[in-house]
Enzyme design. Structure first.
Site, PDB file in Angstrom:
ATOM      1  N   CYS A 249       5.730  -6.431   8.159  1.00 36.82           N
ATOM      2  CA  CYS A 249       6.352  -5.217   8.711  1.00 36.82           C
ATOM      3  C   CYS A 249       5.777  -4.889  10.074  1.00 36.82           C
ATOM      4  O   CYS A 249       6.427  -4.202  10.865  1.00 36.82           O
ATOM      5  CB  CYS A 249       6.223  -4.036   7.748  1.00 36.82           C
ATOM      6  SG  CYS A 249       4.548  -3.590   7.319  1.00 36.82           S
TER       7      CYS A 249
ATOM      8  N   CYS B  22       4.676  -5.054   0.834  1.00 34.74           N
ATOM      9  CA  CYS B  22       4.263  -3.698   1.187  1.00 34.74           C
ATOM     10  C   CYS B  22       5.274  -2.718   0.596  1.00 34.74           C
ATOM     11  O   CYS B  22       6.480  -2.958   0.592  1.00 34.74           O
ATOM     12  CB  CYS B  22       4.115  -3.525   2.693  1.00 34.74           C
ATOM     13  SG  CYS B  22       5.598  -3.033   3.568  1.00 34.74           S
ATOM     14  N   GLU B  23       4.730  -1.621   0.071  1.00 34.97           N
ATOM     15  CA  GLU B  23       5.616  -0.685  -0.620  1.00 34.97           C
ATOM     16  C   GLU B  23       6.405   0.188   0.351  1.00 34.97           C
ATOM     17  O   GLU B  23       7.324   0.880  -0.057  1.00 34.97           O
ATOM     18  CB  GLU B  23       4.822   0.189  -1.591  1.00 34.97           C
ATOM     19  CG  GLU B  23       3.882   1.179  -0.948  1.00 34.97           C
ATOM     20  CD  GLU B  23       3.083   1.947  -1.992  1.00 34.97           C
ATOM     21  OE1 GLU B  23       3.038   1.512  -3.153  1.00 34.97           O
ATOM     22  OE2 GLU B  23       2.498   2.983  -1.626  1.00 34.97           O
ATOM     23  N   HIS B  24       6.063   0.147   1.623  1.00 38.13           N
ATOM     24  CA  HIS B  24       6.794   0.978   2.586  1.00 38.13           C
ATOM     25  C   HIS B  24       8.056   0.297   3.097  1.00 38.13           C
ATOM     26  O   HIS B  24       9.030   0.969   3.432  1.00 38.13           O
ATOM     27  CB  HIS B  24       5.884   1.339   3.774  1.00 38.13           C
ATOM     28  CG  HIS B  24       4.666   2.095   3.349  1.00 38.13           C
ATOM     29  ND1 HIS B  24       3.397   1.780   3.775  1.00 38.13           N
ATOM     30  CD2 HIS B  24       4.539   3.140   2.502  1.00 38.13           C
ATOM     31  CE1 HIS B  24       2.534   2.606   3.213  1.00 38.13           C
ATOM     32  NE2 HIS B  24       3.199   3.432   2.437  1.00 38.13           N
ATOM     33  N   HIS B  25       8.013  -1.019   3.206  1.00 43.05           N
ATOM     34  CA  HIS B  25       9.163  -1.740   3.761  1.00 43.05           C
ATOM     35  C   HIS B  25       9.677  -2.838   2.838  1.00 43.05           C
ATOM     36  O   HIS B  25      10.678  -3.489   3.150  1.00 43.05           O
ATOM     37  CB  HIS B  25       8.785  -2.372   5.110  1.00 43.05           C
ATOM     38  CG  HIS B  25       8.231  -1.391   6.102  1.00 43.05           C
ATOM     39  ND1 HIS B  25       6.881  -1.146   6.240  1.00 43.05           N
ATOM     40  CD2 HIS B  25       8.860  -0.580   6.981  1.00 43.05           C
ATOM     41  CE1 HIS B  25       6.690  -0.225   7.169  1.00 43.05           C
ATOM     42  NE2 HIS B  25       7.868   0.132   7.643  1.00 43.05           N
TER      43      HIS B  25
ATOM     44  N   GLN C  80      -2.347  -2.460   1.048  1.00 43.25           N
ATOM     45  CA  GLN C  80      -3.509  -3.357   1.008  1.00 43.25           C
ATOM     46  C   GLN C  80      -4.755  -2.674   0.427  1.00 43.25           C
ATOM     47  O   GLN C  80      -5.529  -3.292  -0.309  1.00 43.25           O
ATOM     48  CB  GLN C  80      -3.784  -3.856   2.435  1.00 43.25           C
ATOM     49  CG  GLN C  80      -4.842  -4.946   2.488  1.00 43.25           C
ATOM     50  CD  GLN C  80      -5.056  -5.453   3.907  1.00 43.25           C
ATOM     51  OE1 GLN C  80      -4.148  -5.390   4.729  1.00 43.25           O
ATOM     52  NE2 GLN C  80      -6.244  -5.955   4.181  1.00 43.25           N
TER      53      GLN C  80
ATOM     54  N   HIS D  59       0.680  -8.468   8.024  1.00 42.36           N
ATOM     55  CA  HIS D  59       1.815  -7.727   7.468  1.00 42.36           C
ATOM     56  C   HIS D  59       3.085  -8.037   8.237  1.00 42.36           C
ATOM     57  O   HIS D  59       3.150  -7.803   9.445  1.00 42.36           O
ATOM     58  CB  HIS D  59       1.528  -6.224   7.527  1.00 42.36           C
ATOM     59  CG  HIS D  59       0.409  -5.789   6.633  1.00 42.36           C
ATOM     60  ND1 HIS D  59       0.619  -4.999   5.523  1.00 42.36           N
ATOM     61  CD2 HIS D  59      -0.916  -6.067   6.661  1.00 42.36           C
ATOM     62  CE1 HIS D  59      -0.546  -4.790   4.917  1.00 42.36           C
ATOM     63  NE2 HIS D  59      -1.486  -5.426   5.589  1.00 42.36           N
TER      64      HIS D  59
END
Ligand SMILES: [Zn+2]
Length: 204
Positions: A161, A90-93, A131, A159
């Site tokens: 995260c 995931c690009e956020h975490h 996603q 996920h």
């Protein structure tokens, strides 16, 4: 003149990007670890290697993947490849999310080698992703490669995260879909796809 082997090596050499290992070593130190201790001494290099692999999709060319695996056919039934496993970040975490993807299309004049579809999934999964974009990317690239009457992609994922931090909902999963062409416009096509996908136990 260079030998063929030397030329091949130059072509396949990684671009001269600065190494990540010193940065990882700094991260370890700032986390309060001792990067010099035995168990961590090779960790920065291993993390760099892992990250390069997990983001190798940026360097994959979809046209090269499908090249030579496109076939003209007179076949107008739905093609479905389901339960394609994938692992992404995931690009956020920058934590993993993983699951299964189900891909279908209705050929117009061309089909694509079945083994190429999981490789297209990998090309998009091995990047920093969300996603929704992963699902759309797979659908769009199949649309562009073989111009079918329609494409349907369903993605179910869990996920880390969400599982390891934050809400810590260990069994929560997320589903996304992308429906193009006939899969968007014709309910009967979409229903056929959903029935084929649902005819199994997911297992994730
Ligand atoms: Zn995340």
């Amino acid at each position: 003149m260079k030998s063929n082997a030397a030329v091949a090596k130059m072509i396949h050499a990684e671009p001269t990007e600065p190494g990540l290992a010193p940065l990882i070593q700094e991260v370890l130190a700032r986390l309060g670890e001792n990067p010099q201790r035995e168990g961590l001494s090779g960790t920065p290099q291993r993390v760099e290697k892992a990250l390069r692999f997990l983001t190798s999709g940026y360097r994959m060319d979809i046209r090269k993947i499908v090249n030579g695996a496109l076939f003209e056919v007179k076949y107008d039934e739905m093609v479905v490849v389901k339960d394609i496993e994938f692992f992404s970040l995931c690009e956020h975490h920058m934590l993993p999310f993983f699951g299964k993807m189900h891909v279908a299309y209705l050929p117009r004049t061309k089909v694509i080698g079945l083994s190429k579809i999981p490789r297209i999934v990998d090309a998009f999964a091995r990047r920093l992703q969300i996603q929704e974009r992963l699902t759309q990317g797979v659908a769009q690239s199949i649309q562009e490669s073989i111009d079918p009457l329609g494409v349907g992609v369903i993605c179910e994922a869990r996920h880390f995260c969400m599982m390891m931090r934050g809400v810590e909902k260990q069994h929560s999963g997320a589903m996304t879909s992308a429906m193009l062409g006939a899969f968007r416009d014709r309910k009967s096509t979409r229903d056929e796809f959903l029935a084929l996908v649902n005819h199994r136990s997911s297992g994730i």
